[in-house]
Design an enzyme around this catalytic site. Structure first.
Site, mmCIF file in Angstrom:
data_model
loop_
_atom_site.group_PDB
_atom_site.id
_atom_site.type_symbol
_atom_site.label_atom_id
_atom_site.label_comp_id
_atom_site.label_asym_id
_atom_site.label_seq_id
_atom_site.Cartn_x
_atom_site.Cartn_y
_atom_site.Cartn_z
ATOM 1 N N SER A 1 0.835 -1.207 0.000
ATOM 2 C CA SER A 1 0.000 0.000 0.000
ATOM 3 C C SER A 1 0.870 1.257 0.000
ATOM 4 C CB SER A 1 -0.908 0.010 1.228
ATOM 5 O OG SER A 1 -1.613 -1.203 1.330
HETATM 6 C C1 LIG Z 1 -3.451 -4.169 -0.365
HETATM 7 S S1 LIG Z 1 -2.835 -5.776 -0.128
HETATM 8 C C2 LIG Z 1 -2.218 -5.727 1.529
HETATM 9 C C3 LIG Z 1 -1.033 -4.851 1.745
HETATM 10 C C4 LIG Z 1 -0.172 -5.340 2.884
HETATM 11 N N1 LIG Z 1 -0.751 -5.149 4.178
HETATM 12 C C5 LIG Z 1 1.249 -4.810 2.830
HETATM 13 O O1 LIG Z 1 1.749 -4.295 3.821
HETATM 14 O O2 LIG Z 1 1.876 -4.997 1.802
HETATM 15 C C6 LIG Z 1 -4.294 -6.738 0.110
HETATM 16 C C7 LIG Z 1 -4.012 -8.199 0.381
HETATM 17 O O3 LIG Z 1 -5.189 -8.799 0.888
HETATM 18 C C8 LIG Z 1 -5.209 -10.136 0.454
HETATM 19 N N2 LIG Z 1 -6.565 -10.670 0.595
HETATM 20 C C9 LIG Z 1 -7.643 -10.503 -0.218
HETATM 21 N N3 LIG Z 1 -8.698 -11.178 0.273
HETATM 22 C C10 LIG Z 1 -8.293 -11.775 1.418
HETATM 23 C C11 LIG Z 1 -8.928 -12.593 2.378
HETATM 24 N N4 LIG Z 1 -10.214 -12.957 2.230
HETATM 25 N N5 LIG Z 1 -8.208 -13.037 3.416
HETATM 26 C C12 LIG Z 1 -6.906 -12.690 3.572
HETATM 27 N N6 LIG Z 1 -6.239 -11.919 2.693
HETATM 28 C C13 LIG Z 1 -6.929 -11.461 1.633
HETATM 29 C C14 LIG Z 1 -4.725 -10.045 -0.987
HETATM 30 O O4 LIG Z 1 -4.284 -11.310 -1.453
HETATM 31 C C15 LIG Z 1 -3.622 -9.019 -0.842
HETATM 32 O O5 LIG Z 1 -2.387 -9.622 -0.652
#
Ligand SMILES: C[S@@+](CC[C@H](N)C(=O)[O-])C[C@H]1O[C@@H](n2cnc3c(N)ncnc32)[C@H](O)[C@@H]1O
Length: 392
Positions: free
Chosen positions: A101
């Site tokens: 992000s």
């Molecule tokens: C914007 S990214 C997160 C950024 C992260 N916190 C970082 O520091 O890089 C969103 C993440 O949420 C994950 N995601 C989407 N749906 C999810 C779910 N139901 N459970 C867990 N993770 C999920 C995606 O695979 C993705 O890696």
């Protein structure tokens, strides 16, 4: 060219300084920003989001190490996976599904989370692992659990955390279920957008604890950060803080294909009327008008497509029935043509919502809040939980 350890530290400190100046970062998080290099968490091929063009462009560490390093410490979101890992090649895929992000947003979320010493934190959406690393650096490995749904992403995050000398628990699973094994938590932070707050997050947060999540409706892609405090009865309530836009929880993405059957022929048997509202009244990305309309008109998706140099058509689709509406806007014309079909009069609902918002003095986003019942049912309000929105 690869940055030395000291150079990486300086780049991280400089990013921290800029975010402190911008008021996003609080002094207690500045140390973590300096100490945990973002570059350690990025893969060799990344797609920074170009804020001016609105496009993601590939940057390869092997081919252009200087741009790659600069990007790692720039205040931009960086896509790290497309199409749930199905996409191959250098060019961007269709849907961005994992990212690091934007540092500004990471800092704002850590500030709003207000996690302090001794608190246990559950993060949903590990992604690159950078945010989990910042949390673990400040709160200790044992106090941080992060859940990631994608096996390859989780594996890469674990490896990056290890390289950074940190070991918060990274769980491979669906974050919608939380992680009951580690509950209760003092803080839950979602780094993926939610359209329906999972009841498990409420159940796994201790009373008085906080859930911080990018929350929104299917009306638009925008999310607003909501900071909910969990009550003794298992509900949670709090205000919206700022507009953001996150990739959504996997199961909560809007599938636009579902609307293919809505309009077999245009205008078909639709009723025709006129409106004096303009395209601008609908609001734009990050504008409260758009977000608030979504609060007032549940289960409605909308999109605005250009139809000519000064013309556009706004479409509205119901998620429950096959109702739809379309409004043809033309710059300079005092009224627009409305078509509506199906049991729900979607445009009438949108117009009522915008008229109500305007009659209240067009309140800012931060005057709105949300109460979520223990079963996950959302109840949006204005100014106070006792003042629910007059729609629903
Ligand atoms: C914007 S990214 C997160 C950024 C992260 N916190 C970082 O520091 O890089 C969103 C993440 O949420 C994950 N995601 C989407 N749906 C999810 C779910 N139901 N459970 C867990 N993770 C999920 C995606 O695979 C993705 O890696």
């Amino acid at each position: 060219m690869t940055l030395t350890h000291e150079e990486e530290g300086r780049a991280g400190d400089e990013l921290a300084r800029l975010l402190l100046e911008a008021g996003a970062l609080t002094p207690e998080w500045a140390g973590a920003f300096g100490a945990v290099p973002r570059a350690l968490f990025l893969p060799d091929l990344i797609w920074p989001y170009d804020m001016t063009t609105g496009r993601s462009v590939p940057v390869s560490r092997g081919e252009d190490p200087e741009t790659w390093e600069r990007t790692a410490y720039a205040d931009v979101p960086v896509v790290t996976q497309w199409d749930d890992g199905e996409h191959e090649g250098t060019e961007p895929g269709t849907v961005a599904t994992s990212s690091a992000s934007m540092p500004y947003v990471v800092a704002v979320m850590l500030r709003d989370l207000a996690a302090g010493a001794g608190m246990r934190v559950l993060e949903i959406g590990t992604g690159t692992g950078w945010n989990a690393a910042l949390l673990a650096h400040r709160l200790g490995d044992a106090n941080v659990v992060s859940v990631e749904i994608d096996p390859a992403v989780a594996e890469r995050a674990r490896a990056a955390l290890k390289r950074a000398g940190l070991s918060p628990e990274v769980v491979l699973g669906d974050g919608a279920a939380g992680w009951p094994e580690g509950a209760p938590y003092d803080r839950v932070i979602a780094t993926a957008g939610v359209r329906a707050l999972p009841p498990s997050w409420l159940a796994q947060t201790r009373p008085g604890g906080v859930i911080l999540a990018p929350w929104g409706t299917h009306y638009s892609d925008q999310d607003a950060l909501v900071r909910l405090t969990v009550a003794e009865d298992g509900s949670a309530s709090g205000t919206f803080r700022s507009m953001v836009e996150f990739m959504k929880l996997r199961a909560q993405r809007l599938d636009w294909d579902r609307f293919h059957e809505h309009v077999p022929a245009f205008p078909g048997d639709a009723d025709v009327s006129r409106t004096k509202l303009t395209r601008a009244d609908l609001g734009d990305r990050y504008e409260p008008a758009r977000f608030v309309t979504g609060l007032c008109v549940p289960d409605c998706a909308h999109v605005v497509n250009p139809t000519g140099p000064n013309a556009s058509r706004a479409w509205f689709f119901d998620l429950r029935t096959r109702s739809w509406a379309a409004v043809d806007f033309r710059t300079g014309r005092p009224w627009s043509t409305v078509h509506q079909s199906g049991p729900r009069r979607l445009w009438d609902e949108v117009e009522q919502a915008l008229t109500w918002w305007s009659s209240q003095g067009s309140p800012a986003l931060t005057r709105f809040g949300l109460t979520v019942a223990p079963d996950g049912t959302p109840h949006p309000w204005l100014d106070h939980p006792d003042h629910p929105l007059p729609f629903g």
